[in-house]
Design a protein around this motif. Structure first.
Motif, PDB file in Angstrom:
ATOM      1  N   LEU A  48      15.221 -63.894 -37.490  1.00 48.63           N
ATOM      2  CA  LEU A  48      14.684 -62.721 -38.156  1.00 48.63           C
ATOM      3  C   LEU A  48      13.152 -62.771 -38.120  1.00 48.63           C
ATOM      4  O   LEU A  48      12.482 -62.887 -39.137  1.00 48.63           O
ATOM      5  N   ILE A  49      12.606 -62.701 -36.909  1.00 51.96           N
ATOM      6  CA  ILE A  49      11.162 -62.725 -36.704  1.00 51.96           C
ATOM      7  C   ILE A  49      10.786 -61.600 -35.746  1.00 51.96           C
ATOM      8  O   ILE A  49      11.599 -61.181 -34.920  1.00 51.96           O
ATOM      9  N   PRO A  50       9.550 -61.083 -35.838  1.00 50.61           N
ATOM     10  CA  PRO A  50       9.133 -59.990 -34.943  1.00 50.61           C
ATOM     11  C   PRO A  50       9.055 -60.437 -33.492  1.00 50.61           C
ATOM     12  O   PRO A  50       8.912 -61.629 -33.191  1.00 50.61           O
ATOM     13  N   SER A  51       9.138 -59.472 -32.595  1.00 49.94           N
ATOM     14  CA  SER A  51       9.211 -59.774 -31.160  1.00 49.94           C
ATOM     15  C   SER A  51       7.960 -60.471 -30.635  1.00 49.94           C
ATOM     16  O   SER A  51       8.032 -61.231 -29.668  1.00 49.94           O
ATOM     17  N   SER A  52       6.811 -60.253 -31.263  1.00 44.04           N
ATOM     18  CA  SER A  52       5.582 -60.889 -30.775  1.00 44.04           C
ATOM     19  C   SER A  52       5.587 -62.399 -31.004  1.00 44.04           C
ATOM     20  O   SER A  52       4.762 -63.121 -30.427  1.00 44.04           O
ATOM     21  N   LEU A  53       6.501 -62.894 -31.838  1.00 43.50           N
ATOM     22  CA  LEU A  53       6.574 -64.325 -32.119  1.00 43.50           C
ATOM     23  C   LEU A  53       7.805 -64.989 -31.491  1.00 43.50           C
ATOM     24  O   LEU A  53       8.021 -66.184 -31.669  1.00 43.50           O
ATOM     25  N   ARG A  54       8.601 -64.216 -30.770  1.00 46.83           N
ATOM     26  CA  ARG A  54       9.797 -64.781 -30.152  1.00 46.83           C
ATOM     27  C   ARG A  54       9.449 -65.526 -28.867  1.00 46.83           C
ATOM     28  O   ARG A  54       8.491 -65.186 -28.179  1.00 46.83           O
ATOM     29  N   LYS A  55      10.276 -66.531 -28.562  1.00 49.89           N
ATOM     30  CA  LYS A  55      10.032 -67.355 -27.386  1.00 49.89           C
ATOM     31  C   LYS A  55      11.180 -67.224 -26.384  1.00 49.89           C
ATOM     32  O   LYS A  55      12.297 -66.849 -26.736  1.00 49.89           O
ATOM     33  N   ASN A  56      10.877 -67.541 -25.116  1.00 52.64           N
ATOM     34  CA  ASN A  56      11.895 -67.507 -24.078  1.00 52.64           C
ATOM     35  C   ASN A  56      12.591 -68.862 -23.977  1.00 52.64           C
ATOM     36  O   ASN A  56      12.345 -69.769 -24.785  1.00 52.64           O
ATOM     37  N   GLU A 177       0.469 -46.643 -36.351  1.00 50.69           N
ATOM     38  CA  GLU A 177       1.049 -45.608 -35.490  1.00 50.69           C
ATOM     39  C   GLU A 177       1.232 -46.128 -34.064  1.00 50.69           C
ATOM     40  O   GLU A 177       2.251 -45.886 -33.421  1.00 50.69           O
ATOM     41  N   ILE A 178       0.238 -46.865 -33.571  1.00 48.96           N
ATOM     42  CA  ILE A 178       0.300 -47.388 -32.211  1.00 48.96           C
ATOM     43  C   ILE A 178       1.333 -48.502 -32.107  1.00 48.96           C
ATOM     44  O   ILE A 178       2.072 -48.603 -31.126  1.00 48.96           O
ATOM     45  N   ILE A 179       1.390 -49.363 -33.141  1.00 46.30           N
ATOM     46  CA  ILE A 179       2.380 -50.439 -33.161  1.00 46.30           C
ATOM     47  C   ILE A 179       3.791 -49.879 -33.081  1.00 46.30           C
ATOM     48  O   ILE A 179       4.629 -50.350 -32.312  1.00 46.30           O
ATOM     49  N   SER A 180       4.065 -48.843 -33.867  1.00 47.01           N
ATOM     50  CA  SER A 180       5.408 -48.237 -33.887  1.00 47.01           C
ATOM     51  C   SER A 180       5.767 -47.661 -32.522  1.00 47.01           C
ATOM     52  O   SER A 180       6.890 -47.832 -32.037  1.00 47.01           O
ATOM     53  N   LEU A 181       4.817 -46.967 -31.899  1.00 41.96           N
ATOM     54  CA  LEU A 181       5.087 -46.354 -30.602  1.00 41.96           C
ATOM     55  C   LEU A 181       5.251 -47.420 -29.515  1.00 41.96           C
ATOM     56  O   LEU A 181       6.133 -47.332 -28.664  1.00 41.96           O
ATOM     57  N   ALA A 182       4.392 -48.449 -29.558  1.00 36.99           N
ATOM     58  CA  ALA A 182       4.489 -49.537 -28.571  1.00 36.99           C
ATOM     59  C   ALA A 182       5.834 -50.247 -28.685  1.00 36.99           C
ATOM     60  O   ALA A 182       6.464 -50.579 -27.678  1.00 36.99           O
ATOM     61  N   GLN A 183       6.291 -50.460 -29.911  1.00 42.41           N
ATOM     62  CA  GLN A 183       7.590 -51.111 -30.117  1.00 42.41           C
ATOM     63  C   GLN A 183       8.720 -50.245 -29.555  1.00 42.41           C
ATOM     64  O   GLN A 183       9.680 -50.747 -28.975  1.00 42.41           O
ATOM     65  N   HIS A 184       8.588 -48.931 -29.716  1.00 38.61           N
ATOM     66  CA  HIS A 184       9.598 -48.009 -29.192  1.00 38.61           C
ATOM     67  C   HIS A 184       9.741 -48.140 -27.675  1.00 38.61           C
ATOM     68  O   HIS A 184      10.839 -47.998 -27.134  1.00 38.61           O
ATOM     69  N   TYR A 185       8.641 -48.458 -26.994  1.00 42.38           N
ATOM     70  CA  TYR A 185       8.669 -48.611 -25.536  1.00 42.38           C
ATOM     71  C   TYR A 185       8.912 -50.057 -25.103  1.00 42.38           C
ATOM     72  O   TYR A 185       8.747 -50.394 -23.937  1.00 42.38           O
ATOM     73  N   GLY A 186       9.298 -50.922 -26.049  1.00 43.47           N
ATOM     74  CA  GLY A 186       9.745 -52.260 -25.695  1.00 43.47           C
ATOM     75  C   GLY A 186       8.676 -53.337 -25.676  1.00 43.47           C
ATOM     76  O   GLY A 186       8.944 -54.459 -25.247  1.00 43.47           O
ATOM     77  N   PRO A 188       6.201 -56.216 -27.256  1.00 40.71           N
ATOM     78  CA  PRO A 188       6.315 -57.120 -28.404  1.00 40.71           C
ATOM     79  C   PRO A 188       5.243 -56.816 -29.452  1.00 40.71           C
ATOM     80  O   PRO A 188       4.064 -56.738 -29.135  1.00 40.71           O
ATOM     81  N   THR A 189       5.663 -56.616 -30.686  1.00 40.94           N
ATOM     82  CA  THR A 189       4.735 -56.341 -31.789  1.00 40.94           C
ATOM     83  C   THR A 189       5.134 -57.182 -32.996  1.00 40.94           C
ATOM     84  O   THR A 189       6.131 -57.885 -32.982  1.00 40.94           O
ATOM     85  N   ARG A 190       4.367 -57.054 -34.062  1.00 40.36           N
ATOM     86  CA  ARG A 190       4.673 -57.790 -35.275  1.00 40.36           C
ATOM     87  C   ARG A 190       5.605 -57.017 -36.210  1.00 40.36           C
ATOM     88  O   ARG A 190       5.882 -57.461 -37.331  1.00 40.36           O
ATOM     89  N   ASP A 191       6.086 -55.878 -35.774  1.00 36.50           N
ATOM     90  CA  ASP A 191       7.020 -55.095 -36.583  1.00 36.50           C
ATOM     91  C   ASP A 191       8.468 -55.509 -36.336  1.00 36.50           C
ATOM     92  O   ASP A 191       8.821 -55.934 -35.231  1.00 36.50           O
ATOM     93  N   LEU A 192       9.305 -55.335 -37.347  1.00 35.33           N
ATOM     94  CA  LEU A 192      10.749 -55.508 -37.217  1.00 35.33           C
ATOM     95  C   LEU A 192      11.406 -54.167 -37.499  1.00 35.33           C
ATOM     96  O   LEU A 192      11.049 -53.488 -38.468  1.00 35.33           O
TER      97      LEU A 192
END
Length: 222
Positions: A48-56, A177-186, A188-192
Motif C-alpha cells: 500500500l505505497i504510491p507508484s513513485s516508491l514501488r520497485k521492480n 492537478e498535474i499529479i492527478s492527470l499524470a497518474q491517469h496516464y500511468g 509514477p506519482t506519490r498519489d494512491l
C-alpha cells in the motif's frame, strides 16, 4: 486482525461483499458507504505505497526508468555542512537568504570529486525525481495540446528560470492537478487511487483475475 492492524475479511461471493459493505452481515454491522473510501488491487503482494516508491524485480525504483541516465539533480545542503566538508556547491541568495546546492546523478552520487564523501538523503532525491517526472509530463502535455488546469504561479514552478526547484512538499497543492492527470496516464506519482464507490475499487481488484489466473485479491476498505 493482522499484525499491521488491517482487519482481514474473506469474502466468498459478490452478494456477501455487498451485505458486508452495507452493514447487513454478521461480519460487519456498520454501513461503510458514507464515511469510508475504498481501494482494490489484484494481488495480495501489492504494498500500500504510491507508484513513485514501488520497485521492480531488480529492487530498483520504477520511477528511474523515466529518468535519463545522464540526468543531474541539484540538492540543497546546509551551510554548516558546506563549510565543514568543504563542499563544492552552487550558492543562491534571495532576499538575503543564502541557499547552497550540490549536483548529483540519478543515483544520488555527487558529480564533483570534491563532494565524493557527501551522501544525499533518499527523500530529498526522491522529491527531485518526482518533480522532474511532472515537469517532463507537463512539457509533453503542452506540446500535444493536452489541457492541464494550472495558474501562472504553478507554471513558473514547473518551468523554473533555473534548474533549482522548490521541494515537492512546498508546492504539493500547486502540483495536485498535474499529479492527478499524470497518474491517469500511468506515470509514477506519490498519489494512491481511492474511490468513494466500492464497486469501482472492486473492478480494479478483479479485472485481471481470469487473464492472469489470480487466486487471491485484495480489497481495502475502512
Amino acid at each position: 486482525m493482522t499484525e499491521d492492524g488491517i482487519n482481514e475479511i474473506k469474502i466468498e461471493s459478490y452478494d456477501e461483499l455487498v451485505n458486508i459493505i452495507c452493514g447487513k452481515h454478521e461480519k460487519n454491522k456498520i454501513d461503510l458507504r458514507e464515511d469510508f473510501i475504498f481501494r482494490g488491487v489484484s494481488d495480495i503482494r501489492c504494498e500500500l505505497i504510491p507508484s513513485s516508491l514501488r520497485k521492480n524485480k531488480q529492487n530498483q525504483l520504477k520511477i528511474d526508468k523515466y529518468i535519463e541516465t545522464d540526468q543531474k539533480f541539484w540538492i540543497e545542503v546546509d551551510e554548516n555542512e558546506v563549510i565543514e566538508k568543504e563542499l563544492e556547491c552552487y550558492k543562491q541568495e534571495i532576499l538575503f537568504v543564502k541557499k547552497f546546492y550540490i549536483e548529483v546523478d540519478k543515483d544520488g552520487n555527487p558529480t564533483s570529486d570534491k563532494n565524493i564523501d557527501y551522501h544525499v538523503e533518499k527523500n530529498e532525491l526522491q522529491n527531485e525525481k518526482e518533480i522532474y517526472i511532472l515537469q517532463k509530463f507537463f512539457n509533453f502535455a503542452d506540446k500535444c495540446g493536452l489541457k492541464v488546469n494550472t495558474n501562472n504561479s504553478t507554471r513558473g514552478l514547473i518551468h523554473p528560470s533555473s534548474q533549482i526547484r522548490s521541494g515537492l512538499e512546498e508546492v504539493f497543492y500547486d502540483y495536485q492537478e498535474i499529479i492527478s492527470l499524470a497518474q491517469h496516464y500511468g506515470l509514477p506519482t506519490r498519489d494512491l487511487d481511492w474511490s468513494y464507490d466500492y464497486k469501482v475499487s472492486l473492478y480494479f481488484a478483479v479485472k485481471d483475475v481470469l487473464s492472469k489466473k489470480i487466486h487471491k485479491i485484495v480489497f481495502y476498505g475502512p
